[in-house]
Design an enzyme around this catalytic site. Sequence first.
Site, short mmCIF file in Angstrom:
data_model
loop_
_atom_site.label_atom_id
_atom_site.label_comp_id
_atom_site.label_asym_id
_atom_site.label_seq_id
_atom_site.Cartn_x
_atom_site.Cartn_y
_atom_site.Cartn_z
N PRO A 81 31.15 114.05 42.86
CA PRO A 81 31.14 112.89 41.97
C PRO A 81 29.70 112.58 41.56
O PRO A 81 28.78 112.63 42.38
CB PRO A 81 31.74 111.77 42.82
CG PRO A 81 31.75 112.25 44.22
CD PRO A 81 31.52 113.72 44.22
N HIS A 82 29.53 112.29 40.29
CA HIS A 82 28.21 111.96 39.79
C HIS A 82 28.34 110.90 38.71
O HIS A 82 29.37 110.79 38.06
CB HIS A 82 27.50 113.22 39.24
CG HIS A 82 28.33 114.02 38.30
ND1 HIS A 82 29.37 114.82 38.72
CD2 HIS A 82 28.28 114.15 36.96
CE1 HIS A 82 29.92 115.41 37.68
NE2 HIS A 82 29.29 115.02 36.59
N ALA A 83 27.28 110.12 38.57
CA ALA A 83 27.32 109.02 37.62
C ALA A 83 25.92 108.72 37.13
O ALA A 83 24.94 108.93 37.84
CB ALA A 83 27.91 107.77 38.28
#
Length: 161
Positions: A81-83
Site C-alpha cells: 500500500p502506498h499513498a
Amino acid sequence: MAIFLGWTLKRWRPNAVGALADILPPDGVLLHLKAASLASALEQIGAFAAEVTGLRASLIHEALMARVAQGVSVGQGVLIPHARLDGLKRIVAIYARPLTPIMAEDGTAITMLFVLLAPKDADAGHLKVLAQVAGTLRSDTSRQMLLTGTREEIYSLLTAA
C-alpha cells in the site's frame, strides 16, 4: 512501540531518496501486528507512521485504505500500500508483518506489508524503492527472512542495497 537500533540510526538518511536505506527508519520494521483485518493492520501502521511523520494517523489510515481499494497486492501474500499525502516532507517506508495472516477480501492470506508514503508533489523517486522491494521479493531466501526474521535481520536485509 518499536525499538530504536542506535547503530543503524546513522544509516537512515531521511532527506535522501532512492533506496530503502534512505527512507526506512531504524524502527520502521513492525513485527507481530495483532490485526484481525487489513483495516486494523493499516490503522496500527498509520499510528506508527504518524509518530514518524507528524501527520494525523487518521489521515494516513484513510489514504492507505483508499489505495488498497484500488489494488496493491503483488502476490505471494504481499501488499504494497502506498499513498501521496499533503504535508508530508519526505518519503517514508514501513515494513509490517502480522502475527497471523490477515485475510483480504479476495480470500488471500496477507503475510507482509510494505507501506510507502510520499509527499503529494514528490517525483518518481519512490518507484526506485518499489523496484528494490520487488527485487528482494524475487529471492526465496529473502522472502523467508522477511517472514521469519528478527527486526534487526529484516532491517539489515532491506537496507543492504
